[in-house]
Write a protein that holds these residues in place. Sequence first.
Motif, PDB file in Angstrom:
ATOM      1  N   SER A 104     -50.107 -59.250  71.308  1.00 50.10           N
ATOM      2  CA  SER A 104     -49.408 -59.304  70.025  1.00 50.10           C
ATOM      3  C   SER A 104     -49.775 -58.098  69.156  1.00 50.10           C
ATOM      4  O   SER A 104     -48.911 -57.465  68.547  1.00 50.10           O
ATOM      5  CB  SER A 104     -49.770 -60.617  69.329  1.00 50.10           C
ATOM      6  N   MET A 108     -44.678 -61.882  66.168  1.00 53.00           N
ATOM      7  CA  MET A 108     -45.662 -62.224  67.196  1.00 53.00           C
ATOM      8  C   MET A 108     -44.877 -62.745  68.399  1.00 53.00           C
ATOM      9  O   MET A 108     -43.788 -63.271  68.231  1.00 53.00           O
ATOM     10  CB  MET A 108     -46.590 -63.344  66.710  1.00 53.00           C
ATOM     11  N   PRO A 109     -45.423 -62.614  69.606  1.00 52.39           N
ATOM     12  CA  PRO A 109     -44.718 -63.175  70.756  1.00 52.39           C
ATOM     13  C   PRO A 109     -44.703 -64.703  70.689  1.00 52.39           C
ATOM     14  O   PRO A 109     -45.708 -65.317  70.343  1.00 52.39           O
ATOM     15  CB  PRO A 109     -45.519 -62.679  71.968  1.00 52.39           C
ATOM     16  N   GLY A 110     -43.589 -65.294  71.000  1.00 52.64           N
ATOM     17  CA  GLY A 110     -43.474 -66.748  70.995  1.00 52.64           C
ATOM     18  C   GLY A 110     -43.720 -67.332  72.364  1.00 52.64           C
ATOM     19  O   GLY A 110     -44.056 -66.602  73.310  1.00 52.64           O
ATOM     20  N   SER A 112     -39.929 -73.530  70.506  1.00 54.94           N
ATOM     21  CA  SER A 112     -39.715 -72.174  70.025  1.00 54.94           C
ATOM     22  C   SER A 112     -39.537 -72.086  68.509  1.00 54.94           C
ATOM     23  O   SER A 112     -39.574 -71.001  67.949  1.00 54.94           O
ATOM     24  CB  SER A 112     -38.528 -71.527  70.735  1.00 54.94           C
ATOM     25  N   ASN A 135     -41.718 -73.464  66.519  1.00 51.22           N
ATOM     26  CA  ASN A 135     -43.052 -73.745  65.977  1.00 51.22           C
ATOM     27  C   ASN A 135     -43.984 -72.575  66.277  1.00 51.22           C
ATOM     28  O   ASN A 135     -44.114 -72.151  67.421  1.00 51.22           O
ATOM     29  CB  ASN A 135     -43.615 -75.019  66.609  1.00 51.22           C
ATOM     30  N   ARG A 164     -50.961 -69.630  65.891  1.00 55.79           N
ATOM     31  CA  ARG A 164     -51.706 -68.375  65.765  1.00 55.79           C
ATOM     32  C   ARG A 164     -52.879 -68.313  66.753  1.00 55.79           C
ATOM     33  O   ARG A 164     -53.396 -67.234  67.043  1.00 55.79           O
ATOM     34  CB  ARG A 164     -52.219 -68.279  64.327  1.00 55.79           C
ATOM     35  N   TYR A 195     -50.054 -70.284  73.091  1.00 56.02           N
ATOM     36  CA  TYR A 195     -48.971 -71.202  73.502  1.00 56.02           C
ATOM     37  C   TYR A 195     -49.145 -71.833  74.883  1.00 56.02           C
ATOM     38  O   TYR A 195     -48.680 -72.950  75.108  1.00 56.02           O
ATOM     39  CB  TYR A 195     -47.587 -70.517  73.458  1.00 56.02           C
TER      40      TYR A 195
END
Lengths: 334, 160
Positions: free
Chosen positions: A236, A262-264, B132, B134, B137, B141
């Motif tokens: 990121s 930011m990358p999801g 996707s 939500n 940080r 994920y």
Amino acid sequence: MAIRRGRGVAAINYPTGMNLGGDPTQALVHSTPTGNFMVTLSSVDLGQGMKQIMAQICAETIGVPTDRVVVDTADTDTGPHCMGTFASRGTHRAGNAVIQAAREARQVMLEVAAEELEVNASDLETDGQGNILVKGAPQKSISIFDVALSAHFKRGRSISGRGMFLIPRSYPEKETGAMKPSTCYAHACTVAEVEVDDETGEVTVLTVKNVFEIGRALNPKMVEQQLVGGSWMGISHALYETTEPYYPNRDHGGTDFNQYLMPGPGDLAETEIIVLERPSADGPYGAKGPGEMCANPQIPAVANAVFDAVGVRIDTLPITPERILRALKAQAAN
Amino acid sequence: MAKVPVQFTLNGSEKAEFIDSGTTLLHALRDKIGDTSPKGGCHQGTCGACSVIIDGELRLSCLTLVETCNGAVISTTSGLSEAGVLHPLQRAFLDTFATQCGFCTPGMIMAAKVLLDHTPNPSRDEVIEALSGNICRCTGYEPIIQAVLTAARSNSQNAA
């Protein structure tokens, strides 16, 4: 115009804490009347799991199960002083302070047990299950529950301890400027594979392979959790995150976190994590600070992979499509 | 500002309040009713931390006016466990270490619950699609995706 593939490697050393101005953390430990233990700290758990680790360290040192320890980090006004949770120092600094405090509390606990059992405190050991036994004669024992009751209501002793961990300030040598910014370093190495579209400048990270050397992993699952998140964060930082505009006009800049990229969950690279444990000399039970360093090696690894793919050196972060296209244009002009 | 009467079902119990007109559901839940499980992240509908389920649909409570919830059936993460037993999604988030600071967790769990209510055995891509909206940080994920897939597997095992 084509999609070009590249591979990059990077390795880092990362200091645990900072002793440029001295770097102290204090801890207090005391028992409840029923033999549970409280650790009082001003160090704050940001979600990295400090409370769990401090409970484990206290339990290991005193010789009780972890669920007999409660960690209170409630209030930095009233707790013992801590420099703070930053610089990857929490486990290392607070952990050492907790060990010192827990050792002192354990000593009082053993002295009270010795009086109850009419033996020398130095002849006693703990079984890790909440009992104190006479070495070599385990049939002679007393529970920590009973020791705490005795200390409180019969013998007037406080089963408690104080801990203060301070790495002294390091001053630079006058002639050379050499100094010792840290006593304990974690290490990491990352190999990243990317695809770069030389028409759009877009970078896709395909795989990230990381090796982290983090001292002893006091809680291996929590270490892994932090490293997985950190590896993603490194990508990121390398490709997305900035508070500056992506394009020169300030009006194109992000105005709040909604526009902070930011990358999801759909943008994840295939990620591999390998943990090497080389216990540190001055860390609590050999731990180092894996916190921040785990998000660092991906950045130069991705920059090197971009160079391998399209032959341009991007030395400003994040590595945006625009920066790649400008560099390709300059390269073509030369 | 005029108070308006609002009635809805929250996690199975009836709620009736007089609330300032224009109040968001997020504000009403947290500050009026005392259910702090939905979190206020961006207050603009982009982070997903405030997600709740209204009449079976995933909704952003920060963008929902409480007046529009009259008669609605609302679920939040605080109503998921039953008699002290965690919901399979909560269990899976714990077991796969899918939470660090925890701020996104209630919204993630609500988004995942709506997915599993409609699609009990989702593919990885379906999980990603469902999450996707939500933002997280801390975790990167992957542990969250694994948690949802794990919960789906444990549900189908229990059903079998």
